[in-house]
Write a protein that holds these residues in place. Structure first.
Motif, mmCIF file in Angstrom:
data_model
loop_
_atom_site.group_PDB
_atom_site.id
_atom_site.type_symbol
_atom_site.label_atom_id
_atom_site.label_comp_id
_atom_site.label_asym_id
_atom_site.label_seq_id
_atom_site.Cartn_x
_atom_site.Cartn_y
_atom_site.Cartn_z
ATOM 1 N N ILE A 16 44.005 42.206 30.299
ATOM 2 C CA ILE A 16 43.001 43.241 30.623
ATOM 3 C C ILE A 16 41.602 42.765 30.200
ATOM 4 O O ILE A 16 40.634 42.863 30.957
ATOM 5 N N ASP A 17 41.512 42.190 28.979
ATOM 6 C CA ASP A 17 40.209 41.693 28.496
ATOM 7 C C ASP A 17 39.638 40.641 29.436
ATOM 8 O O ASP A 17 38.450 40.630 29.749
ATOM 9 N N GLU A 18 40.522 39.758 29.880
ATOM 10 C CA GLU A 18 40.095 38.679 30.790
ATOM 11 C C GLU A 18 39.545 39.265 32.105
ATOM 12 O O GLU A 18 38.521 38.842 32.626
ATOM 13 N N ARG A 19 40.262 40.301 32.609
ATOM 14 C CA ARG A 19 39.870 40.945 33.880
ATOM 15 C C ARG A 19 38.508 41.656 33.729
ATOM 16 O O ARG A 19 37.657 41.585 34.618
ATOM 17 N N ILE A 20 38.353 42.323 32.556
ATOM 18 C CA ILE A 20 37.072 43.012 32.302
ATOM 19 C C ILE A 20 35.932 41.991 32.285
ATOM 20 O O ILE A 20 34.875 42.190 32.890
ATOM 21 N N LYS A 21 36.185 40.860 31.615
ATOM 22 C CA LYS A 21 35.154 39.802 31.524
ATOM 23 C C LYS A 21 34.786 39.309 32.929
ATOM 24 O O LYS A 21 33.614 39.140 33.276
ATOM 25 N N GLU A 22 35.860 39.103 33.732
ATOM 26 C CA GLU A 22 35.673 38.582 35.101
ATOM 27 C C GLU A 22 34.828 39.571 35.939
ATOM 28 O O GLU A 22 33.874 39.173 36.610
ATOM 29 N N LEU A 23 35.213 40.877 35.814
ATOM 30 C CA LEU A 23 34.490 41.901 36.587
ATOM 31 C C LEU A 23 33.028 41.999 36.143
ATOM 32 O O LEU A 23 32.115 42.069 36.973
ATOM 33 N N THR A 24 32.821 41.984 34.819
ATOM 34 C CA THR A 24 31.454 42.072 34.286
ATOM 35 C C THR A 24 30.622 40.900 34.809
ATOM 36 O O THR A 24 29.479 41.081 35.248
ATOM 37 N N HIS A 25 31.227 39.718 34.788
ATOM 38 C CA HIS A 25 30.519 38.535 35.273
ATOM 39 C C HIS A 25 30.160 38.692 36.761
ATOM 40 O O HIS A 25 29.030 38.436 37.170
#
Ligand SMILES: Nc1ncnc2c1ncn2[C@@H]1O[C@H](COP(=O)(O)OP(=O)(O)OP(=O)(O)O)[C@@H](O)[C@H]1O
Ligand SMILES: Nc1nc2c(ncn2[C@@H]2O[C@H](COP(=O)(O)O)[C@@H](O)[C@H]2O)c(=O)[nH]1
Length: 265
Positions: A16-25
């Motif tokens: 989930i953290d990785e996905r949030i980072k990806e979306l934010t980017h």
């Protein structure tokens, strides 16, 4: 309340953290590549705070409607030019030749009816107080003080003509045309020139609707209107001269067929 994140195990949290980072980017990158977005949102918020509309949904609809490309077939047509140059005469000829196509947009004005003019035909004649209330209510697409009176183009009149699939014709002064241009609305526009100031004066005197004082005001303003049109070639591109009417109407029609190609056939 229990934090739903506690229900995930370590591995799921990492995903989930990785996905949030990806979306934010992704979002940051998109915003960076579209600086106009910030401008659009800033403009909208500024307009809302300026007008403090009661109906924010309607306000938003109107604000964002300017981004809709106006269908070429229905672009409004503005006829601009000094008082007495023959705008109404040209408009009358055009609406008679194409009855189902064009419709005159009846403006609101604070001046008194002259001659045979009737409320709801040439203009909606209203008081200055009523005009000011309409400005406050945001009822006008543009308005201006012309020859010591107020004149305004009503949004609802335009919308009504537009909803019936017709091209609306605006008879407006240069200030009105500049305001519409600055609003971003696409519209066709023709500036009508007199042959000379002397012929303009003769026409106005010949019409016999203005006394000497009003006539002088209108002739003085005519000079300024013509100068403004000449100084703004980005706004005023198409000019015709109304000397001999038959020739002026021919030149006018030439532009009409260029703007509304479907009328050629
Ligand atoms: N080509 C022409 N030759 C002779 N007279 C004309 C011609 N065109 C218009 N007129 C006359 O000139 C007068 C002014 O015309 P008109 O009322 O159409 O001007 P206008 O631009 O609409 O004026 P305003 O802005 O004050 O409403 C009218 O009496 C009209 O009949
Ligand atoms: N900016 C606007 N100008 C308008 C509008 N309706 C008319 N006019 C212009 O005013 C003068 C004077 O008209 P008159 O009928 O008193 O002779 C003329 O130049 C018109 O084009 C309007 O809604 N907005």
């Amino acid at each position: 309340m229990e934090d739903p994140a506690n229900n995930y195990d370590h591995k799921e949290k990492a995903i989930i953290d990785e996905r949030i980072k990806e979306l934010t980017h992704n979002h940051d990158e998109y915003i960076h590549n579209h600086p106009e977005l910030q401008q659009i949102l800033n403009d909208f918020v500024t307009e809302v705070l300026l007008h403090k509309p009661q109906d924010t949904i309607l306000f938003a609809r109107e604000f964002f409607s300017k981004f809709n490309p106006t269908p070429v077939l229905n672009k409004p047509l503005a006829i601009i030019g000094p008082s007495g140059v023959g705008k109404s005469t040209l408009i009358k000829a055009l609406t008679e030749q194409f009855p189902g196509v064009f419709e005159f947009s009846i403006s609101f004005t604070t001046r008194n009816p002259r001659g045979q003019e009737k409320n709801g035909v040439e203009y909606y004649f209203i008081t200055k107080e009523e005009f000011m209330s309409k400005i406050d209510a945001g009822d006008f697409i543009e308005w201006a003080e012309v020859h010591d009176h107020f004149y305004g183009t009503s949004k609802s009149v335009i919308d009504d003509i537009y909803s019936r699939g017709k091209v609306c014709i605006l008879d407006i002064d240069v200030q009105g045309a500049v305001k519409i241009f600055q609003s971003g609305l696409e519209f066709n526009r023709v500036f009508v020139m007199p042959k000379s100031m002397k012929s303009l004066e003769d026409r106005l005197r010949g019409r016999g609707t203005e006394d000497d004082n009003i006539l002088r005001v209108r002739l003085r303003n005519a000079q300024t209107e013509i100068e403004t049109a000449r100084e703004n070639p980005n706004i005023f591109k198409d000019f015709i001269t109304n000397d001999v009417f038959e020739q002026a109407y021919k030149d006018f029609l030439h532009l009409i067929y260029r703007y509304y190609e479907h009328l050629r056939s």
